[in-house]
Design an enzyme around this catalytic site. Structure first.
Site, PDB file in Angstrom:
ATOM      1  N   ASP A  58      10.751  40.892 -10.578  1.00 29.96           N
ATOM      2  CA  ASP A  58      11.824  40.633 -10.454  1.00 29.96           C
ATOM      3  C   ASP A  58      12.366  40.823  -8.845  1.00 29.96           C
ATOM      4  OD1 ASP A  58      14.733  40.987 -11.877  1.00 29.96           O
ATOM      5  OD2 ASP A  58      14.802  43.007 -10.546  1.00 29.96           O
TER       6      ASP A  58
ATOM      7  N   ASP B 250       3.878  -3.355 -21.414  1.00 30.67           N
ATOM      8  CA  ASP B 250       4.482  -2.884 -22.867  1.00 30.67           C
ATOM      9  C   ASP B 250       5.027  -3.915 -23.505  1.00 30.67           C
ATOM     10  OD1 ASP B 250       5.052  -0.978 -25.234  1.00 30.67           O
ATOM     11  OD2 ASP B 250       5.285   0.602 -23.414  1.00 30.67           O
TER      12      ASP B 250
ATOM     13  N   GLY C 255       3.727  -7.596 -23.428  1.00 29.82           N
ATOM     14  CA  GLY C 255       2.650  -7.678 -23.774  1.00 29.82           C
ATOM     15  C   GLY C 255       2.267  -6.768 -24.960  1.00 29.82           C
ATOM     16  N   ASP C 256       1.258  -7.084 -25.771  1.00 35.97           N
ATOM     17  CA  ASP C 256       0.562  -6.355 -26.621  1.00 35.97           C
ATOM     18  C   ASP C 256      -0.727  -5.940 -26.279  1.00 35.97           C
ATOM     19  OD1 ASP C 256      -0.704  -5.298 -28.840  1.00 35.97           O
ATOM     20  OD2 ASP C 256       0.406  -6.111 -30.160  1.00 35.97           O
ATOM     21  N   PHE C 257      -0.905  -4.880 -25.772  1.00 33.60           N
ATOM     22  CA  PHE C 257      -2.221  -4.316 -25.266  1.00 33.60           C
ATOM     23  C   PHE C 257      -3.640  -4.487 -26.190  1.00 33.60           C
ATOM     24  CE2 PHE C 257      -0.225   0.144 -25.962  1.00 33.60           C
ATOM     25  CZ  PHE C 257      -1.093   0.417 -26.680  1.00 33.60           C
TER      26      PHE C 257
END
Length: 632
Positions: free
Chosen positions: A88, A477, A502-504
């Site tokens: 405090d 992505d 793209g698609d990984f």
């Protein structure tokens, strides 16, 4: 670093900071301490007139904050901490204690009093060491101390005073200023520990921690013992300001100030063992979540995003809700520590807590608003079918949304722009909150190009380029995601961040020195992970790195519960410990080099590959970082 000698002794211990202050969190995190944050519910109502010196008031308040959390956690959080830290900070001038201002006029009075004068900043710190014993008895060893720093303000003009007050910064800070931010412009000099003025005396704390763990059993601490047969006395203030004793025990004598107001009425009877507090807390848990969801949907935190606060009637009008319903929602939010209710002259007003301002206001830089709405709209319906999920061991997307998971992903997430944006906003929220900690977790100076696989809006990528000026990042992505990322563009464009669709699982990945997999591995089956990791392994070149970010379970798979609860959504993937992730990646030739527990929502691991021409060497940014960090 002073903390290093005791870090190993804290390994495996549950250390808790009983404060929501982001400044204290940052100071302790930078010192290398690993801890959880559980804000104290202790009401700072101690009568200042009972204390001979301001430092005693600060120390006692810190102690009560820490003890409240130590007592509450076994029943509200289902776990007993090993160490609880309370603090405090108060500002004193002309014999007065200045705490947080209640409104702009109060801030003006405080800052005017400080203008041109030297004042003292006291921070009281309490370290509570908890030790469970058989039966209903728990021992608490308390070490407390304080630090004083002298601060001199320059003479402040009216214009400067009001410019600073209107910035909003004074409203959540003791004395009405923050020396680490705009308030630093008001300061002429500082004598003593600067971090003490910020909110936590790190140097003094380190020394005390060293004494605790390096001293014999008779350490500089005093024990406070609580069991259900002991007498207890609370000191409360009545409405007219008089002191009233609430007694229950063998005699009615007033205890010392250190024993006052120990836990409040809820915990004064030592958490009776015949009352199932933890179970009751779980029964009410879903109500607390729904309160947060509803307040966020109604934009209560946005409406209250002003220093002065609003009355009940003003809030109800702005969220277009009934007075009764609004009152009950606001009161529930206050009880959960999301809002504050304060008196201003003759009326009560509501305002955001510091934590709500930072994480619940929708346009805050680190807002969780998007993720909260995602939990309300997508996760809540799934968990309403948890019984079926457990019986069948499958995801309940079809029951919750009327479509199979694959269809939901395409038709619900990606059929309408507004729904796409809502899902991406949830991912964006997590990336903004965790990005800085992940970007700075390791030395990445040897990497010039990176690819954030499944990087969504690019929020994580921007944090990496901020932290590493020589690094450029490609976000990879799905085409639908890349198309919509324009809605999340930062105000300042960074040409070092680029986007590739793209698609990984199917497409070639962009070439890079460092690959980033944040919140990806836990979501997919082992078969799909084999496809992705095999692809990475084949295109790997000497010197490449792989940064994996996930929630890391401990080796006993007991903590953190957040990961284990998330697993109940029954995705095809699973949550793993550090060792389990290491085994998974090792099968594809990746060697774990470093582990970083960030004290944030996600932890980090850095993997490299052995140089095929030299099996003795692990490639990395520096020879000094070859040894694997000890798994905590």
């Amino acid at each position: 670093m002073l903390l290093n000698p005791v870090i190993s002794k804290l390994s495996g211990k549950l250390v808790v900071l009983a404060s929501a202050s982001p400044r204290r969190l940052e100071i302790l995190s930078n010192a290398g301490l690993r801890f959880e944050v559980v804000p104290s519910w202790f009401k700072e109502t101690l009568d200042k007139s009972l204390f001979k010196h301001p430092c005693e008031y600060a120390v006692e308040t810190a102690k009560q904050k820490a003890l409240e959390v130590a007592q509450r956690m076994p029943f509200k959080h289902l776990k007993t901490p090993d160490i609880v830290i309370g603090a405090d900070t108060v500002v004193t001038v002309d014999g007065l204690i200045l705490e947080k201002p209640t409104d702009k006029q109060d801030a003006y009075r405080m800052l005017s009093r400080l203008s041109g004068k030297e004042h003292s900043v006291f921070t009281g710190v309490a370290i509570v060491i908890c030790r469970e014993k058989n039966g209903s008895v728990t021992d608490y060893k308390v070490v407390d101390f304080y630090e004083e720093t002298k601060v001199k303000f320059a003479e402040l003009s009216e214009e400067m005073l009001w410019e600073y007050i209107n910035s909003g910064e004074p409203m959540d800070k003791a004395g009405g200023y923050g020396i680490q931010a705009l308030g630093g412009m008001l300061v002429e000099y500082v004598r003593g520990d600067f971090l003490n003025v910020v909110g936590f005396p790190l140097n003094h704390f380190c020394k005390q921690l060293g004494l605790i763990f390096n001293s014999p059993p008779a350490s500089p601490a005093h024990k406070i013992k609580r069991d259900c047969d002991e007498a207890w006395t609370l000191v409360n203030k009545t409405t007219n300001g008089d002191v009233e004793l609430l007694e229950n025990g063998k005699d009615g004598s007033l205890t010392s100030v250190q024993e006052q107001n120990v836990m409040g009425l809820e915990f004064a009877k030592c958490n009776r063992q015949d009352v199932p507090h933890s179970i009751i807390s779980l029964l009410d848990g879903f109500k607390a979540s729904k309160t947060l969801f509803t307040a966020s949907k109604l934009k209560v935190f946005d409406v209250l995003n002003s220093p002065g606060g609003l009355t009940l009637e003003e809030v109800a009008g702005q969220i277009n809700a009934s007075l009764l319903g609004t009152e009950r929602l606001l009161e529930a939010a206050v009880s959960l520590g999301l809002l504050e209710r304060v008196r201003q002259e003759e009326i009560s007003v509501y305002r955001n807590t510091e934590q709500a301002c930072r994480f619940l206001v929708s346009d805050s830089p680190v807002s969780l608003h998007g993720y909260i709405l995602h939990c309300s709209d997508m996760v809540w319906p799934l968990f309403s079918h948890l019984e079926s999920a457990v019986r069948e061991g499958t995801s309940q997307h079809e029951r919750a949304f009327g479509k199979k998971k694959e269809d939901v992903f395409q038709d619900v997430y990606y059929s309408k722009d507004e729904v796409k944006i809502r899902f991406m906003d949830a991912m964006h929220s997590i990336a903004r909150v965790t990005g800085k900690d992940l970007a700075t977790a390791f030395d990445l100076s040897c990497y010039k190009t990176a690819c954030d696989i499944g990087g969504c809006t690019g929020a994580m990528a921007y944090e990496f380029t901020k932290a590493h000026p020589e690094l450029s990042v490609t976000v990879f992505d799905l085409p639908q995601v890349i198309e919509m990322r324009r809605h999340f563009q930062p105000k300042e464009n960074d040409e070092r961040v680029s986007f590739v669709a793209g698609d990984f699982f199917k497409d070639d990945l962009p070439k890079a020195d460092l690959y980033i997999l944040a919140r990806v591995l836990h979501d997919w089956s082992d078969e799909k992970l084999h496809v992705l990791l095999s692809k990475l392994s084949k295109m790997w070149k000497p010197g490449c790195g792989l940064l994996v970010s996930e929630i890391l379970l401990d080796e006993e798979r007991r903590r953190p519960s957040r990961a284990l609860l998330q697993a109940l959504s029954m995705t095809e993937g699973k949550q793993r410990s550090t060792a389990e992730y290491s085994d998974l990646l090792d099968k594809h030739g990746f060697t774990l080099k470093h582990v970083k527990h960030t004290n944030n929502l996600l932890d980090a691991m850095l993997f490299v590959k052995e140089d095929p021409n030299d099996k003795r060497t692990l490639l990395g940014c520096s020879s000094a970082s070859i040894e694997t960090t000890e798994l905590e």
